[in-house]
Design a protein around this motif. Structure first.
Motif, mmCIF file in Angstrom:
data_model
loop_
_atom_site.group_PDB
_atom_site.id
_atom_site.type_symbol
_atom_site.label_atom_id
_atom_site.label_comp_id
_atom_site.label_asym_id
_atom_site.label_seq_id
_atom_site.Cartn_x
_atom_site.Cartn_y
_atom_site.Cartn_z
ATOM 1 N N ASP A 5 -62.062 18.562 -42.983
ATOM 2 C CA ASP A 5 -62.551 17.033 -42.209
ATOM 3 C C ASP A 5 -61.574 16.872 -41.176
ATOM 4 O O ASP A 5 -60.225 17.555 -40.971
ATOM 5 N N ARG A 6 -61.841 15.872 -40.301
ATOM 6 C CA ARG A 6 -60.857 15.449 -39.250
ATOM 7 C C ARG A 6 -59.684 15.176 -39.613
ATOM 8 O O ARG A 6 -58.486 15.205 -38.955
ATOM 9 N N ASP A 255 -66.086 19.201 -40.232
ATOM 10 C CA ASP A 255 -67.300 17.972 -40.419
ATOM 11 C C ASP A 255 -68.217 18.837 -39.903
ATOM 12 O O ASP A 255 -69.356 18.000 -39.572
#
Length: 374
Positions: A5-6, A255
């Motif tokens: 994820d970020r 993501d």
């Protein structure tokens, strides 16, 4: 395939950019693989380095250090590079073909038609002219006036502000490093001088060196895409994927989106250190130069606060996120920093940010400073 994820990506980038201050020698910072952009009036380069090393640097230490060279390089912007790397940039930055040359010049069809020659020949002609006239230290204006006199008319334009005809500004910036010319660090107005050992004006791209720039972008700003790297280099995605795409990459999903990272950095991405640092990043800091701004700051309104058409602020980095913007104003002795949070900032983070503001003041040589939270 690794899925991240970020937050994990930002934790990786914070470490890759040296923002944990685990490197003591600024010349060894990885961000110098791509250079550190400098805006003299705002001390951006020295503040970017100071955000990454434990000691307090000064502008004089940077400008007087022979290990660093300032020059127009990536996107025609002034960057500090390692002096050992700077001569090799010429062939790495040389355009791949005429279309690539036009992209790097940001020229439209009318500009190309006016020049009356292909894009590569435009840049080579300008570089040869600059190499001829910059035979001593001279201001940008003097060099522009001198080279305009010996270039074809199509490579210049009327400047209303100066009331004179000059070589196209971006053409001058792109051609200068190819001519073996650097900028005099700390000089205002911009001042040019020749490298001590000038390489010849290149006739072709050093593909290995140019691919190395793409790899460095992916290593510092990855996982990222070819379009991101192309934007950073001011070329096109087609040129990057067609001739400059490294072969030692691993595909990653960020993501759910496809992106790439050099394979030798996968372990660092899988287990990055906790991003607990609080830093005041200057405008145009290397960390802020990533082209996937939505990864850095998901909220569009917050992105508008950090990236302006003109006059970017600095950014407050805290616990793995960009949580605020900052600007400064000064008198002869006093520096005032105004920090504008984008999200609620807890007191412990504010205290650390104010300690970082003390560092900013020391780097810029101010005896007094004040922080205002807006």
């Amino acid at each position: 395939m690794l899925n991240v994820d970020r937050q994990q990506v930002l934790a990786y980038r914070i470490a890759a950019h040296g923002l944990h201050r685990d490197v003591t020698d600024p010349a060894k910072l990885a961000v110098l693989d791509l250079g550190v952009q400098d805006v003299v009036a705002r001390d951006t380069a020295i503040l970017a380095l100071a955000a990454r090393v434990p000691g307090v640097l000064t502008a004089e230490e940077l400008t007087d250090d022979a290990r660093f060279t300032l020059g127009w390089s990536l996107r025609g912007a002034p960057h500090y590079h390692r002096s050992a790397d700077f001569p090799g940039l010429a062939s790495a930055l040389f355009p791949l073909d005429d279309a690539d040359a036009s992209a790097r010049l940001a020229w439209q069809r009318a500009d190309i038609e006016q020049a009356g020659m292909p894009g590569l020949e435009v840049i080579r002609t300008a570089a040869r002219g600059l190499r001829k006239v910059v035979d001593r230290t001279m201001t940008k204006g003097t060099a522009s006036e001198a080279v305009t006199k010996i270039l074809p008319a199509g490579l210049s334009r009327w400047c209303r502000r100066c009331g004179a005809t000059h070589i196209h500004d971006q053409l001058m910036r792109v051609a200068t490093p190819l001519a073996g010319i650097r900028l005099v660090a700390g000089a205002t107005p911009a001042t040019l001088t020749a490298l001590e050992k000038r390489p010849r004006v290149p006739t072709a791209t050093d593909l290995a060196a140019a691919t190395g720039l793409v790899r460095s972008y992916l290593r510092l700003h990855g996982p990222a895409t070819a379009a991101d790297a192309a934007s950073f280099l001011s070329t096109t995605r087609t040129h990057v994927t067609g001739r400059l795409w490294p072969d030692d990459l691993t595909e990653v999903r960020v993501d759910g989106r496809k992106a790439y990272l050099p394979s030798d950095r996968m372990a660092e991405l899988e287990n990055p250190p906790k991003p607990s640092a609080v830093r005041l990043l200057p405008p145009w800091d290397p960390f802020l130069q990533a082209r996937d701004r939505a990864t850095l700051v998901p909220d569009p309104a917050h992105r508008k606060e950090l990236w302006k058409i003109l006059g970017n602020p600095g950014a407050l980095l805290a616990e793995g996120e960009l949580v605020g913007a900052w600007r400064s104003k000064s008198t002869a002795r006093r520096l005032e920093l105004t920090i504008t949070p984008l999200v609620p900032v807890p007191k412990p983070v504010r205290a650390q940010a104010e300690a970082e503001a003390e560092r900013v003041a020391a780097v810029r040589g101010y005896a007094e400073m004040r922080v205002v939270w807006s």
